[in-house]
Design an enzyme around this catalytic site. Structure first.
Site, short mmCIF file in Angstrom:
data_model
loop_
_atom_site.label_atom_id
_atom_site.label_comp_id
_atom_site.label_asym_id
_atom_site.label_seq_id
_atom_site.Cartn_x
_atom_site.Cartn_y
_atom_site.Cartn_z
N SER A 1 0.82 -1.22 0.00
CA SER A 1 0.00 0.00 0.00
C SER A 1 0.85 1.26 0.00
CB SER A 1 -0.87 0.05 1.26
OG SER A 1 -1.94 -0.81 1.13
N HIS B 1 -2.85 1.51 -5.12
CA HIS B 1 -2.22 0.36 -5.78
C HIS B 1 -2.33 0.59 -7.29
CE1 HIS B 1 -1.47 -2.41 -2.41
NE2 HIS B 1 -2.44 -1.73 -1.84
N HIS C 1 -5.52 -8.39 -3.15
CA HIS C 1 -5.83 -8.86 -1.79
C HIS C 1 -7.08 -9.73 -1.85
CE1 HIS C 1 -4.00 -4.83 -1.64
NE2 HIS C 1 -3.40 -5.22 -0.52
N TYR D 1 -9.54 -9.51 0.12
CA TYR D 1 -10.76 -8.73 0.41
C TYR D 1 -11.34 -8.07 -0.84
CZ TYR D 1 -7.56 -4.67 0.67
OH TYR D 1 -6.62 -3.72 0.41
N GLU D 2 -10.56 -8.03 -1.92
CA GLU D 2 -11.10 -7.49 -3.18
C GLU D 2 -11.99 -8.51 -3.87
OE1 GLU D 2 -8.02 -5.17 -5.57
OE2 GLU D 2 -6.78 -6.12 -4.03
N ALA E 1 2.24 -2.75 4.08
CA ALA E 1 1.96 -1.85 5.19
C ALA E 1 1.29 -2.71 6.27
CB ALA E 1 1.01 -0.75 4.74
N MET F 1 -3.08 -7.45 5.78
CA MET F 1 -4.08 -8.12 4.95
C MET F 1 -3.49 -8.68 3.65
SD MET F 1 -7.00 -5.20 5.35
CE MET F 1 -7.27 -4.35 6.91
N SER F 2 -2.19 -8.91 3.63
CA SER F 2 -1.57 -9.37 2.37
C SER F 2 -0.43 -10.32 2.65
CB SER F 2 -1.06 -8.15 1.59
OG SER F 2 0.04 -7.57 2.26
N ASN G 1 0.87 2.18 11.31
CA ASN G 1 -0.02 2.62 12.40
C ASN G 1 0.08 1.59 13.52
OD1 ASN G 1 -1.56 0.99 10.20
ND2 ASN G 1 -2.67 0.59 12.11
N HIS H 1 -7.43 4.18 6.12
CA HIS H 1 -6.52 3.85 5.02
C HIS H 1 -5.65 5.06 4.71
CE1 HIS H 1 -5.05 1.35 1.85
NE2 HIS H 1 -5.57 2.05 0.86
N1 HPA Z 1 -4.37 -3.90 10.26
C1 HPA Z 1 -4.39 -4.63 9.12
N2 HPA Z 1 -3.75 -4.27 8.02
C2 HPA Z 1 -3.07 -3.11 8.05
C3 HPA Z 1 -3.02 -2.31 9.19
C4 HPA Z 1 -3.72 -2.73 10.36
O1 HPA Z 1 -3.72 -2.07 11.41
N3 HPA Z 1 -2.25 -1.23 8.89
C5 HPA Z 1 -1.85 -1.39 7.60
N4 HPA Z 1 -2.33 -2.54 7.09
#
Ligand code: HPA
Length: 275
Positions: free
Chosen positions: A32, A63, A85, A87-88, A115, A213-214, A237, A250
């Site tokens: 990301s 992306h 991903h 989730y897509e 990320a 998530m990847s 984060n 995001h």
């Molecule tokens: N959780 C899941 N995926 C992420 C996060 C998160 O806090 N930050 C960046 N990708």
């Protein structure tokens, strides 16, 4: 459910091989908002994902959807600016398409970046973590379905999935540019919703240092076909509930990625030259 056979992946590989006309030394997948690395690639050949037969298309902001082949130092690199991903709506098997295509192009070394949210309480946004191992609680796997023997065995060993040798090289590179890197366990959550605070407490108890998530579907597909993998997470984060009044967005993920991109890129360039 319909599964893909070797010829399905071969079709993508044949197209890309024709366009790039070389065997790259390694492939790298940018996570990301980390697509800026692609600008460092010299003499680029740029291929739109949409032009590659059987290749998925990214649907998320930040992306890009471009495959870039070119030079980093004395290495030929094939870079995915933008990834897919689950989730897509993509199956884990579809997530293996780029990786299996890389392997059919003769590539044996893969760098996966992402990320991620920090679970380890000593982590801070902007930290870079080398993935030492992963946890995946979903039963989904890119290897579900008939095994494709040409790629690998039915029951692959994942003991050294995130190559210790590559991690050592990365640690040495980090030290040489005065960058402190973490090393930790990445836990996969399917998303797209961020995790709940309770899920993050669970992740920490289970031994996770970061969540995302990847990466895990691609890493498993790569291990299956005998590639060595370096996984690099940028902690964008702190994960849910760590800082109790923080809302996860995001945009925050993208902002930290953009703020850290410069040092992340310098680090990656050095690692690629040394691998
Ligand atoms: N959780 C899941 N995926 C992420 C996060 C998160 O806090 N930050 C960046 N990708």
């Amino acid at each position: 459910m319909q599964h893909f056979d070797l010829s399905y992946y071969q079709k993508s590989a044949d197209y890309v091989k024709e366009r790039i006309g070389c065997t790259p030394d390694l492939a790298i997948v940018m996570g990301s908002a980390l697509g800026g690395f692609a600008e460092k690639i010299r003499n680029p050949v740029v291929i739109d994902y949409a032009d590659i037969p059987n290749f998925p298309i990214p649907t998320v902001k930040y992306h890009d959807g471009k495959l870039i082949c070119g030079d980093v130092g004395d290495k030929k690199v094939l870079c995915m600016a933008g990834r897919f991903h689950s989730y897509e709506g993509y199956s884990f098997e579809q997530l293996s398409i780029p990786v299996r295509m890389f392997r059919l192009l003769g590539i044996k070394t893969l760098i996966l970046t992402n990320a991620a949210g920090g679970v380890n309480l000593s982590y801070r946004p902007g930290d870079i973590m080398l993935i030492s191992d992963h946890i995946k609680l979903t039963s989904l796997s890119p290897l579900n379905g008939p095994n494709i023997e040409a790629f690998g065995e039915r029951f692959p060993d994942l003991g050294d999935l995130y190559s210790a040798g590559m991690r050592n090289t990365a640690k040495r590179c980090a030290a040489e540019i005065g960058l402190a890197v973490r090393e930790g366990v990445y836990m996969f959550f399917a998303g797209p919703q961020f995790e709940t605070p309770a899920e993050i407490r669970m992740a920490r108890i289970l031994g996770a240092d970061a969540v995302g998530m990847s990466t895990v579907p691609e890493a498993i597909a790569a291990a299956h076909c005998g590639m060595r993998v370096l996984g690099v997470s940028l902690i964008t984060n702190m994960a849910a509930g760590v800082i109790t009044d923080a809302r996860l967005t995001h945009e925050e993920v993208a902002r930290t990625a953009q703020d850290t991109e410069k040092v992340f890129t310098i680090f990656l360039e050095k690692v690629i030259k040394e691998l």
